[in-house]
Design a protein around this motif. Structure first.
Motif, short mmCIF file in Angstrom:
data_model
loop_
_atom_site.label_atom_id
_atom_site.label_comp_id
_atom_site.label_asym_id
_atom_site.label_seq_id
_atom_site.Cartn_x
_atom_site.Cartn_y
_atom_site.Cartn_z
N ASP A 3 18.20 10.53 14.57
CA ASP A 3 18.96 9.81 13.55
C ASP A 3 18.18 8.72 12.86
O ASP A 3 18.61 8.22 11.83
CB ASP A 3 20.23 9.22 14.17
N HIS A 4 17.05 8.31 13.43
CA HIS A 4 16.29 7.22 12.82
C HIS A 4 15.12 7.75 11.97
O HIS A 4 14.23 6.98 11.61
CB HIS A 4 15.76 6.26 13.88
N ALA A 5 15.13 9.02 11.64
CA ALA A 5 13.99 9.62 10.95
C ALA A 5 13.78 9.00 9.57
O ALA A 5 14.70 8.92 8.76
CB ALA A 5 14.19 11.13 10.82
N ILE A 6 12.56 8.56 9.32
CA ILE A 6 12.15 8.04 8.01
C ILE A 6 10.83 8.70 7.66
O ILE A 6 9.86 8.62 8.43
CB ILE A 6 11.99 6.51 8.03
N THR A 7 10.79 9.36 6.53
CA THR A 7 9.57 10.03 6.07
C THR A 7 9.04 9.31 4.84
O THR A 7 9.78 9.11 3.87
CB THR A 7 9.86 11.50 5.71
N ILE A 8 7.77 8.92 4.88
CA ILE A 8 7.16 8.35 3.69
C ILE A 8 6.68 9.49 2.80
O ILE A 8 6.12 10.48 3.29
CB ILE A 8 5.99 7.40 4.05
N ILE A 9 6.94 9.38 1.52
CA ILE A 9 6.52 10.39 0.55
C ILE A 9 5.55 9.73 -0.42
O ILE A 9 5.90 8.74 -1.07
CB ILE A 9 7.73 10.95 -0.23
N ASP A 10 4.35 10.25 -0.50
CA ASP A 10 3.40 9.79 -1.51
C ASP A 10 3.78 10.47 -2.82
O ASP A 10 3.66 11.69 -2.95
CB ASP A 10 1.97 10.14 -1.12
N THR A 11 4.24 9.69 -3.79
CA THR A 11 4.73 10.29 -5.04
C THR A 11 3.61 10.87 -5.89
O THR A 11 3.86 11.63 -6.82
CB THR A 11 5.51 9.26 -5.88
N GLY A 12 2.36 10.47 -5.61
CA GLY A 12 1.24 10.98 -6.38
C GLY A 12 0.98 10.24 -7.67
O GLY A 12 0.16 10.66 -8.49
N TYR A 13 1.66 9.11 -7.86
CA TYR A 13 1.48 8.34 -9.09
C TYR A 13 0.09 7.74 -9.14
O TYR A 13 -0.30 6.97 -8.26
CB TYR A 13 2.55 7.25 -9.15
N VAL A 14 -0.69 8.11 -10.13
CA VAL A 14 -2.04 7.63 -10.44
C VAL A 14 -3.07 8.05 -9.39
O VAL A 14 -4.07 8.68 -9.72
CB VAL A 14 -2.09 6.10 -10.64
N ARG A 15 -2.86 7.70 -8.13
CA ARG A 15 -3.83 8.03 -7.08
C ARG A 15 -3.09 8.10 -5.75
O ARG A 15 -2.00 7.56 -5.61
CB ARG A 15 -4.94 6.98 -7.01
N PRO A 16 -3.68 8.75 -4.76
CA PRO A 16 -3.05 8.76 -3.44
C PRO A 16 -2.95 7.36 -2.86
O PRO A 16 -3.81 6.51 -3.09
CB PRO A 16 -3.99 9.64 -2.61
N GLY A 17 -1.87 7.12 -2.12
CA GLY A 17 -1.71 5.85 -1.44
C GLY A 17 -1.34 4.69 -2.34
O GLY A 17 -1.51 3.53 -1.95
N LEU A 18 -0.81 4.97 -3.52
CA LEU A 18 -0.44 3.90 -4.45
C LEU A 18 1.06 3.66 -4.49
O LEU A 18 1.51 2.50 -4.52
CB LEU A 18 -0.94 4.22 -5.86
N CYS A 19 1.85 4.72 -4.50
CA CYS A 19 3.28 4.57 -4.77
C CYS A 19 4.09 5.47 -3.84
O CYS A 19 3.94 6.69 -3.86
CB CYS A 19 3.58 4.92 -6.23
N ARG A 180 -3.34 0.32 2.09
CA ARG A 180 -3.90 0.58 3.41
C ARG A 180 -5.42 0.55 3.40
O ARG A 180 -6.05 0.29 4.44
CB ARG A 180 -3.39 1.93 3.94
N GLU A 181 -6.07 0.77 2.26
CA GLU A 181 -7.53 0.72 2.21
C GLU A 181 -8.08 -0.68 2.52
O GLU A 181 -9.26 -0.84 2.83
CB GLU A 181 -8.05 1.14 0.82
N LEU A 182 -7.21 -1.69 2.41
CA LEU A 182 -7.64 -3.06 2.63
C LEU A 182 -7.25 -3.60 3.99
O LEU A 182 -7.46 -4.77 4.29
CB LEU A 182 -7.08 -3.96 1.52
N ASP A 183 -6.69 -2.75 4.85
CA ASP A 183 -6.42 -3.14 6.23
C ASP A 183 -7.74 -3.44 6.96
O ASP A 183 -8.75 -2.77 6.72
CB ASP A 183 -5.70 -2.03 6.99
N THR A 184 -7.71 -4.43 7.84
CA THR A 184 -8.86 -4.72 8.69
C THR A 184 -8.35 -4.96 10.12
O THR A 184 -7.16 -4.83 10.39
CB THR A 184 -9.62 -5.98 8.22
N ALA A 185 -9.26 -5.36 10.99
CA ALA A 185 -8.85 -5.73 12.35
C ALA A 185 -7.89 -6.91 12.35
O ALA A 185 -7.18 -7.14 13.33
CB ALA A 185 -10.09 -6.06 13.18
N ASN A 186 -7.85 -7.63 11.24
CA ASN A 186 -6.93 -8.77 11.10
C ASN A 186 -5.56 -8.34 10.58
O ASN A 186 -4.70 -9.20 10.37
CB ASN A 186 -7.53 -9.83 10.17
#
Length: 311
Positions: A3-19, A180-186
């Motif tokens: 019941d807690h299922a949440i799926t992220i959908i990459d809409t494909g706007y401009v580039r992957p991982g943007l929207c 997510r490209e800007l994630d670091t160990a911090n």
């Protein structure tokens, strides 16, 4: 699926991982939160199909606000999701029922060529399939309440969605941008989004505080994905809102105001990126955040002009 299922959908706007859009499932039914631009509609439909959720089981399409990267696909999707009802902020509903002004405004900002590439295909939504989400409105998703809370600051027509089942928010653009490209160990790197035309710093501060007051486990944003460490990220947002306003005020009255704001934001984000441990910070900020810097600068300029008119 649980019941807690949440799926992220990459809409494909401009580039992957943007929207991102989010498919929330409960008891064999689903709600789609945000949906990308009209040109992304088929990508979103394909993702719904791939999730195993029948299209006629999508009961709700909830748009956090009516900026085109969040709501532009609503018209085409409502034609493909036969049982869905559109849930929209009262200030945004007229623009979903008749998107003429949204289309004209987007063409004025982006130009005809970019509009055709990224936004073409917007369609009106029938008024009898629209529900207005006043502050405190609850969407009942098969026993899973989704609470809509008014969260202006990025836009006056913005609500965020509290999912008590997971103690998390779907915050659209209220809780900034975090690629997510800007994630670091911090951890995650975050910045506010002040895009035209309704940025208001005091409202944004208040809305960020409103989200944190629920002590969320996580916050799901459109640009991009799920973030945790919500208290730290909120503090980062508050500090940057103030810094961005100061940059804008310092530039006001200069003939090269826009360039000064762009340079100031670039310096601010680069300095924070260095502190955050992002390698090759200057180049990566420009490559990943260059478009957002331009849009944020435009929104800050609109805010400055509105302040000047108000005296």
């Amino acid at each position: 699926m649980h019941d807690h299922a949440i799926t992220i959908i990459d809409t494909g706007y401009v580039r992957p991982g943007l929207c991102a859009a989010y498919l929330v499932e409960s008891g064999g039914h689903a709600a789609l939160i945000d949906c990308g631009t009209a040109t992304c509609a088929q990508t979103v439909l394909d993702a719904i199909d791939a999730s195993g959720v029948p299209r006629d089981a999508v009961d709700w399409l909830m748009v956090t606000h009516v900026h085109l990267d969040h709501a532009g696909a609503a018209g085409p999707l409502m034609r493909a999701l036969p049982n869905a009802t559109l849930v929209v902020h009262p200030r945004g509903a007229p623009h979903m029922i008749d998107p003429t002004k949204l289309i004209a405004g987007a063409k004025a900002v982006y130009g005809d060529e970019m509009f055709a590439r990224d936004h073409a295909g917007m369609l009106p939504v029938a008024e009898d399939r629209v529900v207005i989400a006043e502050d405190g409105h609850v969407v009942a998703l098969a026993g899973r309440p989704l609470l809509c809370i008014d969260t202006p600051g990025h836009a006056l027509h913005h609500y965020s969605v509290w999912d008590a089942a997971t103690r998390s928010w779907f915050a659209g653009d209220t809780f900034g941008l975090s690629y997510r490209e800007l994630d670091t160990a911090n951890g995650a790197f975050i910045l506010p989004t002040t895009s035209p035309v309704q940025f208001d710093p005091e409202q944004m501060h208040a809305s960020v505080d409103k989200l944190i007051a629920k002590s969320p486990v996580s916050i799901r944003i459109a640009h991009y994905g799920e973030v945790t460490e919500c208290t730290r990220l909120a503090a980062d947002l508050h500090a940057q809102i103030d810094a961005m306003v100061a940059i804008a005020r310092d530039a006001h009255g200069h003939a090269d105001r826009h360039d000064r704001i762009v340079d100031g934001l670039t310096w601010l984000y680069t300095a924070r990126a260095v502190t955050h441990g992002i390698e090759d910070a200057a180049a990566r900020v420009q490559a990943i955040l260059g478009g957002d810097i331009e849009i944020n600068a435009q929104g800050l300029a609109v805010w400055l002009d509105r302040q000047a008119r108000a005296g």
